[in-house]
Write a protein that holds these residues in place. Structure first.
Motif, PDB file in Angstrom:
ATOM      1  N   LYS A 165      -0.511   2.191  -7.018  1.00 33.26           N
ATOM      2  CA  LYS A 165      -1.220   1.525  -8.107  1.00 33.26           C
ATOM      3  C   LYS A 165      -2.580   0.936  -7.703  1.00 33.26           C
ATOM      4  O   LYS A 165      -3.458   0.755  -8.527  1.00 33.26           O
ATOM      5  CB  LYS A 165      -0.339   0.391  -8.676  1.00 33.26           C
ATOM      6  CG  LYS A 165       0.948   0.886  -9.333  1.00 33.26           C
ATOM      7  CD  LYS A 165       0.654   1.696 -10.580  1.00 33.26           C
ATOM      8  CE  LYS A 165       1.910   2.134 -11.307  1.00 33.26           C
ATOM      9  NZ  LYS A 165       2.546   1.086 -12.091  1.00 33.26           N
ATOM     10  N   SER A 166      -2.716   0.570  -6.407  1.00 31.51           N
ATOM     11  CA  SER A 166      -3.930  -0.145  -6.018  1.00 31.51           C
ATOM     12  C   SER A 166      -4.168   0.029  -4.527  1.00 31.51           C
ATOM     13  O   SER A 166      -3.240   0.272  -3.751  1.00 31.51           O
ATOM     14  CB  SER A 166      -3.775  -1.634  -6.368  1.00 31.51           C
ATOM     15  OG  SER A 166      -4.852  -2.413  -5.886  1.00 31.51           O
ATOM     16  N   VAL A 167      -5.434  -0.112  -4.143  1.00 32.83           N
ATOM     17  CA  VAL A 167      -5.821   0.017  -2.740  1.00 32.83           C
ATOM     18  C   VAL A 167      -6.938  -0.991  -2.457  1.00 32.83           C
ATOM     19  O   VAL A 167      -7.771  -1.267  -3.316  1.00 32.83           O
ATOM     20  CB  VAL A 167      -6.254   1.475  -2.439  1.00 32.83           C
ATOM     21  CG1 VAL A 167      -7.462   1.879  -3.278  1.00 32.83           C
ATOM     22  CG2 VAL A 167      -6.540   1.671  -0.970  1.00 32.83           C
ATOM     23  N   SER A 168      -6.921  -1.573  -1.241  1.00 34.12           N
ATOM     24  CA  SER A 168      -7.917  -2.597  -0.895  1.00 34.12           C
ATOM     25  C   SER A 168      -8.171  -2.595   0.605  1.00 34.12           C
ATOM     26  O   SER A 168      -7.236  -2.499   1.400  1.00 34.12           O
ATOM     27  CB  SER A 168      -7.410  -3.979  -1.342  1.00 34.12           C
ATOM     28  OG  SER A 168      -8.286  -5.016  -0.937  1.00 34.12           O
TER      29      SER A 168
ATOM     30  N   ALA B  81      -8.419  12.183   5.055  1.00 40.43           N
ATOM     31  CA  ALA B  81      -7.041  11.757   5.351  1.00 40.43           C
ATOM     32  C   ALA B  81      -6.282  11.560   4.045  1.00 40.43           C
ATOM     33  O   ALA B  81      -6.867  11.179   3.022  1.00 40.43           O
ATOM     34  CB  ALA B  81      -7.037  10.462   6.165  1.00 40.43           C
ATOM     35  N   THR B  82      -4.982  11.819   4.096  1.00 38.87           N
ATOM     36  CA  THR B  82      -4.100  11.546   2.963  1.00 38.87           C
ATOM     37  C   THR B  82      -2.937  10.704   3.472  1.00 38.87           C
ATOM     38  O   THR B  82      -2.227  11.124   4.401  1.00 38.87           O
ATOM     39  CB  THR B  82      -3.583  12.850   2.334  1.00 38.87           C
ATOM     40  OG1 THR B  82      -4.698  13.638   1.896  1.00 38.87           O
ATOM     41  CG2 THR B  82      -2.704  12.550   1.137  1.00 38.87           C
ATOM     42  N   LEU B  83      -2.776   9.515   2.915  1.00 41.54           N
ATOM     43  CA  LEU B  83      -1.731   8.595   3.366  1.00 41.54           C
ATOM     44  C   LEU B  83      -0.493   8.755   2.480  1.00 41.54           C
ATOM     45  O   LEU B  83      -0.581   8.617   1.257  1.00 41.54           O
ATOM     46  CB  LEU B  83      -2.227   7.148   3.310  1.00 41.54           C
ATOM     47  CG  LEU B  83      -3.603   6.860   3.942  1.00 41.54           C
ATOM     48  CD1 LEU B  83      -3.891   5.361   3.919  1.00 41.54           C
ATOM     49  CD2 LEU B  83      -3.670   7.390   5.364  1.00 41.54           C
TER      50      LEU B  83
ATOM     51  N   SER C  41      -3.205   7.091  -6.062  1.00 42.73           N
ATOM     52  CA  SER C  41      -2.816   8.000  -7.147  1.00 42.73           C
ATOM     53  C   SER C  41      -1.342   7.908  -7.517  1.00 42.73           C
ATOM     54  O   SER C  41      -0.488   7.558  -6.707  1.00 42.73           O
ATOM     55  CB  SER C  41      -3.149   9.439  -6.741  1.00 42.73           C
ATOM     56  OG  SER C  41      -2.621  10.367  -7.672  1.00 42.73           O
ATOM     57  N   PHE C  42      -1.067   8.283  -8.755  1.00 48.18           N
ATOM     58  CA  PHE C  42       0.307   8.361  -9.236  1.00 48.18           C
ATOM     59  C   PHE C  42       1.084   9.498  -8.559  1.00 48.18           C
ATOM     60  O   PHE C  42       2.297   9.593  -8.729  1.00 48.18           O
ATOM     61  CB  PHE C  42       0.325   8.582 -10.754  1.00 48.18           C
ATOM     62  CG  PHE C  42       0.017   7.341 -11.559  1.00 48.18           C
ATOM     63  CD1 PHE C  42      -0.362   6.153 -10.954  1.00 48.18           C
ATOM     64  CD2 PHE C  42       0.103   7.362 -12.951  1.00 48.18           C
ATOM     65  CE1 PHE C  42      -0.638   5.013 -11.700  1.00 48.18           C
ATOM     66  CE2 PHE C  42      -0.171   6.226 -13.712  1.00 48.18           C
ATOM     67  CZ  PHE C  42      -0.549   5.049 -13.084  1.00 48.18           C
ATOM     68  N   ASP C  43       0.380  10.349  -7.783  1.00 47.57           N
ATOM     69  CA  ASP C  43       1.103  11.398  -7.056  1.00 47.57           C
ATOM     70  C   ASP C  43       1.768  10.846  -5.787  1.00 47.57           C
ATOM     71  O   ASP C  43       2.373  11.598  -5.016  1.00 47.57           O
ATOM     72  CB  ASP C  43       0.194  12.595  -6.741  1.00 47.57           C
ATOM     73  CG  ASP C  43      -0.956  12.256  -5.785  1.00 47.57           C
ATOM     74  OD1 ASP C  43      -0.925  11.182  -5.140  1.00 47.57           O
ATOM     75  OD2 ASP C  43      -1.900  13.068  -5.689  1.00 47.57           O
ATOM     76  N   GLY C  44       1.656   9.526  -5.573  1.00 49.38           N
ATOM     77  CA  GLY C  44       2.314   8.868  -4.452  1.00 49.38           C
ATOM     78  C   GLY C  44       1.488   8.823  -3.173  1.00 49.38           C
ATOM     79  O   GLY C  44       1.956   8.323  -2.148  1.00 49.38           O
ATOM     80  N   THR C  45       0.254   9.332  -3.234  1.00 48.16           N
ATOM     81  CA  THR C  45      -0.590   9.353  -2.035  1.00 48.16           C
ATOM     82  C   THR C  45      -1.849   8.513  -2.218  1.00 48.16           C
ATOM     83  O   THR C  45      -2.253   8.194  -3.345  1.00 48.16           O
ATOM     84  CB  THR C  45      -1.024  10.791  -1.662  1.00 48.16           C
ATOM     85  OG1 THR C  45      -1.975  11.260  -2.642  1.00 48.16           O
ATOM     86  CG2 THR C  45       0.161  11.732  -1.614  1.00 48.16           C
ATOM     87  N   THR C  46      -2.467   8.191  -1.089  1.00 49.34           N
ATOM     88  CA  THR C  46      -3.771   7.533  -1.067  1.00 49.34           C
ATOM     89  C   THR C  46      -4.730   8.445  -0.308  1.00 49.34           C
ATOM     90  O   THR C  46      -4.443   8.840   0.831  1.00 49.34           O
ATOM     91  CB  THR C  46      -3.684   6.162  -0.368  1.00 49.34           C
ATOM     92  OG1 THR C  46      -2.753   5.340  -1.065  1.00 49.34           O
ATOM     93  CG2 THR C  46      -5.041   5.475  -0.344  1.00 49.34           C
TER      94      THR C  46
END
Length: 351
Positions: free
Chosen positions: A122-125, A112-114, A93-98
């Motif tokens: 911008k992206s997660v994999s 969980a919140t990273l 997310s643009f809120d700075g978290t995953t």
């Protein structure tokens, strides 16, 4: 039979409505397809700060929104990715978290919140085994997270060699090699020589070695992992190759090399490219169009790709993402757009 010899078209199966802002990305659950006896499931994420989970009925074959993941992210959800088991969904997310969401069948819970990136993620994999998660951000960094027991995630590496906003991270489909692409016009390859070693940048694919001349938006691999497609603001798709057998032997890193460039097919930035299991490359762009390409299999000078079909006005606005389903034979393609829609398409023979 050669696909080029068939009279094919891209047929819109259904339009999935519900998001109230642009849809940035879609992701198919890897363990859901009719072939497996499990209804196909698709996640979509949007500028409306939510993720929607869509499911196809095995009887009617129509798609419905099963649940909306909300009240966790406070800004745009830019990217989403399922773990290999299909049990976890990561959201950037643009809120700075995953966010990490667990699928409990009928509902999802954010387990969980990273945190760590300075600004927009911008992206997660996920890697092939689900033991690592990669994220990237406008802060120019790539983070690798180790997945521990008890829903714990530990930062294993912060990779800071890009000089601009990192648009996408993508793990190789069979090996723990990570790829990232950026506003700095390059693709970087990250590799660790041994299991417990540190990841380092072992190759940069840029304009000097037949790379892109502008922002690189997306990366995708073919099923065997010996070829990669990238797409860019320079309105081209580039195909890259490596010696996968040597790479998998684990003795040394084997560089990727440029095989060919597809240009002249899109009029604006190509935001997304995805390689299907049966070797069809889909692209989506700022010209509102979707294009499909296949290997020509007849080039004397090395690999070349032909335009299989084109779908103009696939959406009413930019096509941000195209993703093939993982099911065998059904050739479903999902697309996401600035028009707020998700569409499901099928490659079919013209009547």
């Amino acid at each position: 039979m050669d696909l080029m010899e068939k009279n094919l078209e891209l047929v819109e199966i259904q339009k999935l409505e519900g998001h109230t802002d642009r849809v940035w990305s879609v992701a198919w659950n890897p363990v859901s397809s009719h072939a497996d006896g499990v209804s196909p499931v698709l996640a979509s994420c949007s500028g409306d700060n939510t993720v929607r989970i869509w499911e196809q009925s095995s009887l009617s074959r129509s798609w419905t929104c099963k649940t909306v993941l909300e009240e966790t992210h406070t800004r745009t959800v830019r990217s989403c990715a399922w773990s290999p088991s299909g049990e976890l969904l990561a959201t950037a997310s643009f809120d700075g978290t995953t966010g990490i969401w667990k699928n409990y069948g009928s509902d999802f819970e954010c387990i969980a919140t990273l945190e760590g990136h300075e600004n927009e993620v911008k992206s997660v994999s996920w890697n092939a085994s689900g033991s690592y998660l990669a994220t990237c951000s406008r802060d120019k960094s790539v983070w690798i997270w180790e997945v521990l027991e008890g829903n714990e995630y530990e930062c294993a590496a912060v990779l800071s060699e890009h000089t601009q906003d990192v648009k996408m991270v993508q793990w190789h489909p069979t090996m723990d090699v990570l790829f990232s692409c950026s506003y700095d016009d390059t693709i970087k390859v990250w590799w660790s020589q041994d299991c417990d070693g540190e990841f380092e940048c072992v190759q940069t694919l840029g304009e000097s070695n037949n790379g892109h001349s502008s922002t690189v938006w997306a990366i995708s691999f073919n099923a065997t992992g010996d070829k990669m497609v990238t797409c860019s603001d320079d309105r081209t798709l580039k195909i890259w190759g490596t010696d996968i057998a040597r790479m998998q032997s684990g003795e040394e890193y084997v560089p990727w090399s440029h095989l060919c460039t597809l240009s002249g097919y899109h009029d604006r930035t190509i935001y997304s490219a995805h390689w299907s299991r049966d070797d069809i490359i889909a692209s989506g762009a700022g010209d509102d169009a979707i294009r499909l390409f296949v290997d020509s299999h007849d080039s004397v000078d090395g690999p070349s790709y032909n335009l299989l079909l084109k779908k103009n006005k696939a959406h009413d606005n930019d096509v941000n993402c195209v993703q093939w389903s993982r099911g065998e034979g059904d050739r479903l393609l999902a697309s996401a757009s600035d028009d707020g829609m998700v569409k499901i398409w099928q490659v079919a023979t013209k009547p």
